[in-house]
Motif scaffolding. Structure first.
Motif, PDB file in Angstrom:
ATOM      1  N   ASP A 295       0.823  -1.207   0.000  1.00  0.00           N
ATOM      2  CA  ASP A 295       0.000   0.000   0.000  1.00  0.00           C
ATOM      3  C   ASP A 295       0.861   1.262   0.000  1.00  0.00           C
ATOM      4  OD1 ASP A 295       0.905  -0.488   2.583  1.00  0.00           O
ATOM      5  OD2 ASP A 295      -0.936   0.202   3.560  1.00  0.00           O
ATOM      6  N   LEU A 296       1.946   1.276   0.783  1.00  0.00           N
ATOM      7  CA  LEU A 296       2.809   2.463   0.803  1.00  0.00           C
ATOM      8  C   LEU A 296       3.505   2.665  -0.532  1.00  0.00           C
ATOM      9  CD1 LEU A 296       4.443   2.362   4.368  1.00  0.00           C
ATOM     10  CD2 LEU A 296       2.359   3.521   3.601  1.00  0.00           C
ATOM     11  N   GLN A 297       3.916   1.572  -1.175  1.00  0.00           N
ATOM     12  CA  GLN A 297       4.559   1.701  -2.479  1.00  0.00           C
ATOM     13  C   GLN A 297       3.576   2.231  -3.522  1.00  0.00           C
ATOM     14  OE1 GLN A 297       7.825   1.329  -3.114  1.00  0.00           O
ATOM     15  NE2 GLN A 297       7.439   2.015  -5.211  1.00  0.00           N
ATOM     16  N   ASP A 298       2.340   1.780  -3.478  1.00  0.00           N
ATOM     17  CA  ASP A 298       1.319   2.302  -4.390  1.00  0.00           C
ATOM     18  C   ASP A 298       1.110   3.799  -4.166  1.00  0.00           C
ATOM     19  OD1 ASP A 298       0.632   0.115  -5.956  1.00  0.00           O
ATOM     20  OD2 ASP A 298      -0.819  -0.646  -4.509  1.00  0.00           O
ATOM     21  N   PHE A 299       1.043   4.205  -2.910  1.00  0.00           N
ATOM     22  CA  PHE A 299       0.891   5.633  -2.610  1.00  0.00           C
ATOM     23  C   PHE A 299       2.058   6.435  -3.188  1.00  0.00           C
ATOM     24  CE2 PHE A 299      -1.339   4.234   1.573  1.00  0.00           C
ATOM     25  CZ  PHE A 299      -2.516   3.980   0.878  1.00  0.00           C
ATOM     26  N   ALA A 300       3.272   5.900  -3.032  1.00  0.00           N
ATOM     27  CA  ALA A 300       4.462   6.607  -3.525  1.00  0.00           C
ATOM     28  C   ALA A 300       4.439   6.710  -5.046  1.00  0.00           C
ATOM     29  CB  ALA A 300       5.724   5.880  -3.061  1.00  0.00           C
ATOM     30  N   ASN A 301       4.081   5.623  -5.731  1.00  0.00           N
ATOM     31  CA  ASN A 301       4.012   5.645  -7.200  1.00  0.00           C
ATOM     32  C   ASN A 301       3.056   6.732  -7.677  1.00  0.00           C
ATOM     33  OD1 ASN A 301       5.738   3.431  -7.338  1.00  0.00           O
ATOM     34  ND2 ASN A 301       4.093   1.951  -7.570  1.00  0.00           N
ATOM     35  N   LYS A 302       1.863   6.741  -7.115  1.00  0.00           N
ATOM     36  CA  LYS A 302       0.834   7.683  -7.553  1.00  0.00           C
ATOM     37  C   LYS A 302       1.231   9.118  -7.230  1.00  0.00           C
ATOM     38  CE  LYS A 302      -2.830   4.244  -6.971  1.00  0.00           C
ATOM     39  NZ  LYS A 302      -3.974   3.808  -6.126  1.00  0.00           N
ATOM     40  N   ALA A 303       1.784   9.333  -6.049  1.00  0.00           N
ATOM     41  CA  ALA A 303       2.150  10.694  -5.641  1.00  0.00           C
ATOM     42  C   ALA A 303       3.217  11.268  -6.554  1.00  0.00           C
ATOM     43  CB  ALA A 303       2.630  10.686  -4.193  1.00  0.00           C
ATOM     44  N   LEU A 304       4.249  10.486  -6.821  1.00  0.00           N
ATOM     45  CA  LEU A 304       5.350  10.997  -7.631  1.00  0.00           C
ATOM     46  C   LEU A 304       4.899  11.264  -9.067  1.00  0.00           C
ATOM     47  CD1 LEU A 304       9.032  10.075  -7.530  1.00  0.00           C
ATOM     48  CD2 LEU A 304       7.869   9.847  -9.714  1.00  0.00           C
ATOM     49  N   ARG A 305       4.160  10.327  -9.642  1.00  0.00           N
ATOM     50  CA  ARG A 305       3.742  10.519 -11.032  1.00  0.00           C
ATOM     51  C   ARG A 305       2.802  11.709 -11.178  1.00  0.00           C
ATOM     52  NH1 ARG A 305       2.712   4.079 -12.374  1.00  0.00           N
ATOM     53  NH2 ARG A 305       4.916   3.526 -12.579  1.00  0.00           N
ATOM     54  N   GLN A 306       1.840  11.821 -10.268  1.00  0.00           N
ATOM     55  CA  GLN A 306       0.909  12.938 -10.366  1.00  0.00           C
ATOM     56  C   GLN A 306       1.604  14.260 -10.112  1.00  0.00           C
ATOM     57  OE1 GLN A 306      -2.363  12.488 -11.410  1.00  0.00           O
ATOM     58  NE2 GLN A 306      -2.108  14.701 -11.696  1.00  0.00           N
ATOM     59  N   ALA A 422      10.813  16.591 -16.532  1.00  0.00           N
ATOM     60  CA  ALA A 422      11.509  16.573 -15.246  1.00  0.00           C
ATOM     61  C   ALA A 422      11.405  15.185 -14.626  1.00  0.00           C
ATOM     62  CB  ALA A 422      10.916  17.611 -14.307  1.00  0.00           C
ATOM     63  N   GLN A 423      12.223  14.958 -13.609  1.00  0.00           N
ATOM     64  CA  GLN A 423      12.228  13.669 -12.913  1.00  0.00           C
ATOM     65  C   GLN A 423      12.101  13.908 -11.411  1.00  0.00           C
ATOM     66  OE1 GLN A 423      11.956  10.655 -13.740  1.00  0.00           O
ATOM     67  NE2 GLN A 423      12.342  10.633 -15.947  1.00  0.00           N
ATOM     68  N   SER A 424      11.895  12.816 -10.685  1.00  0.00           N
ATOM     69  CA  SER A 424      11.755  12.925  -9.242  1.00  0.00           C
ATOM     70  C   SER A 424      12.150  11.604  -8.602  1.00  0.00           C
ATOM     71  CB  SER A 424      10.299  13.269  -8.874  1.00  0.00           C
ATOM     72  OG  SER A 424      10.152  13.442  -7.480  1.00  0.00           O
ATOM     73  N   ALA A 425      12.335  11.641  -7.299  1.00  0.00           N
ATOM     74  CA  ALA A 425      12.622  10.435  -6.518  1.00  0.00           C
ATOM     75  C   ALA A 425      11.982  10.598  -5.156  1.00  0.00           C
ATOM     76  CB  ALA A 425      14.130  10.218  -6.380  1.00  0.00           C
ATOM     77  N   LEU A 426      11.539   9.481  -4.600  1.00  0.00           N
ATOM     78  CA  LEU A 426      10.923   9.483  -3.269  1.00  0.00           C
ATOM     79  C   LEU A 426      11.464   8.308  -2.473  1.00  0.00           C
ATOM     80  CD1 LEU A 426       7.198  10.029  -2.348  1.00  0.00           C
ATOM     81  CD2 LEU A 426       8.413   8.023  -1.464  1.00  0.00           C
ATOM     82  N   VAL A 427      11.826   8.577  -1.226  1.00  0.00           N
ATOM     83  CA  VAL A 427      12.274   7.530  -0.304  1.00  0.00           C
ATOM     84  C   VAL A 427      11.531   7.699   1.008  1.00  0.00           C
ATOM     85  CG1 VAL A 427      14.204   6.511   0.944  1.00  0.00           C
ATOM     86  CG2 VAL A 427      14.589   7.512  -1.301  1.00  0.00           C
ATOM     87  N   SER A 428      10.961   6.610   1.514  1.00  0.00           N
ATOM     88  CA  SER A 428      10.300   6.645   2.814  1.00  0.00           C
ATOM     89  C   SER A 428      10.875   5.544   3.692  1.00  0.00           C
ATOM     90  CB  SER A 428       8.790   6.450   2.651  1.00  0.00           C
ATOM     91  OG  SER A 428       8.116   6.645   3.882  1.00  0.00           O
ATOM     92  N   LEU A 429      11.298   5.903   4.893  1.00  0.00           N
ATOM     93  CA  LEU A 429      11.955   4.967   5.808  1.00  0.00           C
ATOM     94  C   LEU A 429      11.203   4.879   7.131  1.00  0.00           C
ATOM     95  CD1 LEU A 429      15.686   6.122   5.408  1.00  0.00           C
ATOM     96  CD2 LEU A 429      14.510   4.330   4.120  1.00  0.00           C
ATOM     97  N   ASP A 430      11.370   3.751   7.793  1.00  0.00           N
ATOM     98  CA  ASP A 430      10.960   3.630   9.188  1.00  0.00           C
ATOM     99  C   ASP A 430      12.121   4.143  10.031  1.00  0.00           C
ATOM    100  OD1 ASP A 430      10.442   2.797  11.829  1.00  0.00           O
ATOM    101  OD2 ASP A 430       9.289   1.076  11.141  1.00  0.00           O
ATOM    102  N   GLY A 441      12.370   5.623  -8.015  1.00  0.00           N
ATOM    103  CA  GLY A 441      13.579   6.237  -8.540  1.00  0.00           C
ATOM    104  C   GLY A 441      13.401   7.091  -9.767  1.00  0.00           C
ATOM    105  N   GLY A 442      12.149   7.290 -10.213  1.00  0.00           N
ATOM    106  CA  GLY A 442      11.904   8.099 -11.392  1.00  0.00           C
ATOM    107  C   GLY A 442      10.472   7.946 -11.845  1.00  0.00           C
ATOM    108  N   PHE A 443      10.093   8.704 -12.865  1.00  0.00           N
ATOM    109  CA  PHE A 443       8.711   8.668 -13.339  1.00  0.00           C
ATOM    110  C   PHE A 443       8.333   7.295 -13.874  1.00  0.00           C
ATOM    111  CE2 PHE A 443       5.496   9.159 -16.692  1.00  0.00           C
ATOM    112  CZ  PHE A 443       4.488   9.782 -15.967  1.00  0.00           C
ATOM    113  N   SER A 444       9.262   6.668 -14.608  1.00  0.00           N
ATOM    114  CA  SER A 444       8.958   5.365 -15.202  1.00  0.00           C
ATOM    115  C   SER A 444      10.246   4.580 -15.381  1.00  0.00           C
ATOM    116  CB  SER A 444       8.265   5.551 -16.562  1.00  0.00           C
ATOM    117  OG  SER A 444       8.224   4.335 -17.271  1.00  0.00           O
TER     118      SER A 444
END
Length: 798
Positions: A295-306, A422-430, A441-444
């Motif tokens: 679920d967290l990975q899905d959230f990250a995918n959608k957030a970064l792409r949008q 443009a590109q982006s990256a997102l990392v979420s840690l405990d 690591g990027g849009f696609s």
């Protein structure tokens, strides 16, 4: 007549004895070089590497051979009958070699002069597949016969058949019947119809010739012949036979579709497994469970792409990817098939342009409408700072033959889009143990497999400032300490010209409290703090957070975030503020199992005291016996608490105010924007998650006027954190011992008197509590401190 009969009898006996002697001699000659059949009992079939999320969803599969071995008991009886009817109907009665089949093969060879069939039984094929090459020679055939005889002595018929159905190649990288069922029909072997089972049973003879994808007609003929054989041998009745014959061929290529889109995670896990096991990682059937919840990975995918698409739209439409005017519909489809989906954006060709919108042809061969409302955003892109005029009709934007990108809206409607530049990256840690909870690591990944989250070293800008402020707090400064926000000039030997750092709005505020300086992101304050700390002391302190010293410039620009760091490194360092001051090591692989489910590895990293061990969903009873190592404390617990308080003000009152829309009081964070807005950052956290977002161009260039960390990176962070924290209670670490809260005069940073105007409450370490103001200071200010800054104030020169 009697003489003739005696002659024939003695001749037959002689031939038999000669054959027996020949076979005995061949056995004595070849037997020493034959492999041991005992190895078949422990044979290790090649099985691909599979990577899963922490909740058991398939992320990726790596390996040339697609194979999913099954036990004999799981093989459908109909398939066994179909296979034996096609390949070896006497399998249950012979002892590895069927003389009649060999004689038939020999007769065909004598008649045609060419080898038509090998006369091999299933046991002989097992011998060949496991021990021999595919070379067509008499010596190999003799070895095959001798091995088959040995196999029959050592193994049961069920064991032989199980080896065979799991080993055989059945086309399209499918090895074994379970893999073939998945690839051709998208179902398990146990879910196939009789006709589908017969079709797979027809593949071992010639996987390419009877392939249902490339040769559906031949495949059907082979299937129908096998069904006829099954009827003739009494394995099925006429009704089942006729129903199966009437069934249409419905085979198509089914790729093992990941249940979770996390290609950057998959590649990181693959690289780690190859580092551990070498090339065996691809064939030994390892099952890798990562720390990433789906679920967290899905959230990250959608957030970064949008977030990237929203930024991209603000800067206009760059035109079609290519133009294909004057082509037929079939030609368009041919071109579309060559193009890949990227980040959920599908290619399409504009087939009609109307007043109300356009019609587009998609890769599926259907034509669908895109309304004008989904097109009118597309003002022409001129440069990152300029747009052309707003379009008035679809023809101002699109023409027939334009290749564009489309996506589905929330109501299923088709929307016009374009691949972001443009590109982006997102990392979420405990923050408690360093587990990677989401990473993009990027849009696609299809567009670029360059993992910007772990490979792109970029300047973090002001998102690096908290490390400078933390060092100051651990060296006697407080959140109420006054620091002069005034011009400063650096002139050193060898410099062509002086360096005059400035704040982003080119203004100066004079003496300012550290808390306010942080949430207002005042560059000159950070530089002065670094000066007071001393470069060597500051570098030694900052490297505690896990940064490599060679990535930190040994000059005062460090205070402005000119280090070269990856988003993963930044997020790892920020974890110390969220976890009360401990250094953690990020990790991805939680669990590794062998092909038979044996636990080979369970991560047990150093963690913050009191943190429970993270275990996979299916391994609750397999916790390692050894106690986990305690994470190393790198900053005072009270420093972490005060930093969190200050970073909460960045969201409440500073450059991160947009995050207030999430409606939570437990969020802390900091924006970051580098010179000319080439990099935008936002790092932030609560007690559960630490998340860092970067956005920019791969080849550094400006994101555009009025684009900052708060406009590009922060919306992505908010989208992810808002979804991740939904319905979760607010959580920040509790206040540690040794913290005092005092009422402070905003102008001096000293203890306020009862009648001090604008007094506020500030948190301090007990030993750093400020003294009260004297009567002189109350009336005239603090002796020796700088006066409020104005244009005529002196400039420090270094």
């Amino acid at each position: 007549m009697m003489r003739l009969l005696k002659f024939l009898a003695w001749s037959g006996l002689a031939v038999f004895c000669g054959l027996l002697l020949s076979l005995s001699g061949a056995f004595l000659y070849l037997a020493p070089g034959l492999p041991s059949v005992d190895t078949l009992r422990d044979v290790q079939l090649q099985i691909p590497l599979r990577v899963y999320s922490s909740d058991g969803k398939l992320i990726a599969e790596f390996g040339e051979m697609r194979r999913s071995p099954i036990q004999f008991a799981d093989i459908p009886q109909d398939f066994i009958h179909a296979l034996l009817s096609a390949e070896d109907d006497n399998f249950a009665n012979h002892y590895g070699v069927d003389p009649s089949s060999l004689m038939r093969a020999a007769t065909q060879l004598l008649k045609s002069g060419q080898i038509q069939t090998g006369g091999s039984t299933i046991t002989m094929q097992v011998a060949k597949n496991f021990f021999l090459s595919s070379e067509r020679s008499f010596s190999r055939k003799i070895n095959e016969i001798l091995l088959a005889l040995q196999i029959e002595r050592e193994l049961s018929k069920d064991e032989i058949l199980e080896l065979y159905v799991n080993k055989i190649y059945l086309g399209n990288r499918a090895y074994g019947i379970e893999a073939a069922a998945q690839i051709y029909f998208g179902k398990s072997i146990n879910d196939l119809s009789l006709a589908e089972l017969a079709m797979i049973a027809g593949l071992p003879k010639a996987p390419s010739r009877f392939n249902p994808l490339s040769n559906p007609q031949r495949s059907k003929e082979r299937r129908d012949w096998i069904l006829g054989r099954m009827l003739h041998l009494g394995h099925i009745d006429k009704t089942r036979h006729d129903e199966a014959i009437a069934e249409e061929v419905n085979a198509r290529y089914h790729v093992a579709t990941p249940e979770l889109a996390a290609p950057y995670i998959a590649e990181m896990a693959r690289a780690e497994m190859v580092g551990r096991f070498g090339s065996d990682a691809y064939t030994a059937g390892y099952r890798v469970t990562t720390t990433v919840p789906s679920d967290l990975q899905d959230f990250a995918n959608k957030a970064l792409r949008q977030g990237l698409m929203d930024y991209d739209r603000r800067h206009g439409y760059r035109g079609p990817e290519t133009r294909l005017p004057g082509m037929t519909r079939d030609a368009w489809l041919g071109e579309l098939v060559k193009m890949r989906s990227m980040g959920g954006l599908e290619p399409a060709v504009v087939s009609q342009v109307e007043q109300s919108g356009v019609m587009v042809l998609t890769r599926s061969g259907t034509e669908e409408a895109i309304s004008w409302d989904a097109i009118k955003w597309a003002r022409p892109f001129l440069n990152t700072n300029s747009l052309g005029p707003a379009p008035r009709k679809p023809a101002d934007v699109l023409a027939v033959g334009d290749v564009i990108r489309v996506q589905r809206g929330e109501q299923g409607e088709l929307l016009m889009a374009q691949l972001p530049a443009a590109q982006s990256a997102l990392v979420s840690l405990d923050p408690r143990d360093g587990a990677i909870l989401a990473l993009v690591g990027g849009f696609s990944f299809e567009q670029s497999n360059y993992n910007r989250a772990v490979q792109a070293k970029r300047q973090p800008g002001s998102s690096f400032k908290p490390f400078i402020y933390s060092a100051a707090l651990d060296n006697g400064y407080t959140a109420a300490s006054l620091v002069n926000d005034a011009p400063i000039v650096f002139q050193e030997a060898g410099m062509r010209e002086a360096w005059r750092p400035k704040n982003d709005n080119n203004t100066f505020l004079g003496p300012i409290r550290m808390r306010e300086a942080l949430y207002k992101s005042r560059n000159l304050v950070s530089i002065r703090l670094l000066q007071e700390l001393g470069m060597e002391n500051a570098l030694a302190y900052i490297t505690r957070f896990g940064f490599n010293r060679q990535d930190l410039p040994p000059n005062f620009s460090l205070a402005l975030g000119t280090a070269n760091l990856t988003p993963l490194e930044i997020a790892s360092g920020w974890c110390a503020f969220a976890n009360t001051g401990y250094r953690i090591q990020p990790y991805l692989v939680q669990r590794i199992e062998s092909r038979d489910g044996t636990l080979l590895f369970e991560a047990n990293p150093p963690r913050v005291p009191g943190t429970p061990q993270r275990v996979s969903a299916d391994s609750a009873e397999e916790i390692p016996v050894e106690a986990p190592a305690k994470a190393t404390r790198i900053i005072d617990e009270r420093t972490a608490f005060i930093m969190t308080s200050m970073l909460q003000d960045v969201i409440r009152r500073g450059t991160g105010r947009r995050a207030m829309a999430l409606g939570r009081s437990d969020l802390a964070g900091k924006t970051g924007t580098t010179n000319e807005s080439k990099d935008s950052w936002f790092s932030g956290y609560n007690g559960d998650y630490v998340t860092t977002v970067w956005a920019g161009f791969d080849q550094p260039e400006s994101l555009g006027r009025n684009e900052y960390g708060g406009t590009v990176a922060l919306p992505i962070w908010m989208s992810y954190m808002g979804a991740a924290l939904k319905d979760k209670p607010e959580y920040l670490p509790p206040e540690p011992k040794g913290i005092v809260t005092l009422r402070i005069d905003p102008l001096s940073g000293r203890l306020a008197t009862p009648d001090t105007p604008g007094a506020y409450f500030e948190v301090f370490k007990s030993e750093d509590s400020p003294p009260p103001m004297s009567e002189f200071e109350q009336g005239y200010g603090i002796p020796g401190s700088p006066l409020p800054f104005d244009e005529g104030a002196p400039i420090d020169l270094f």
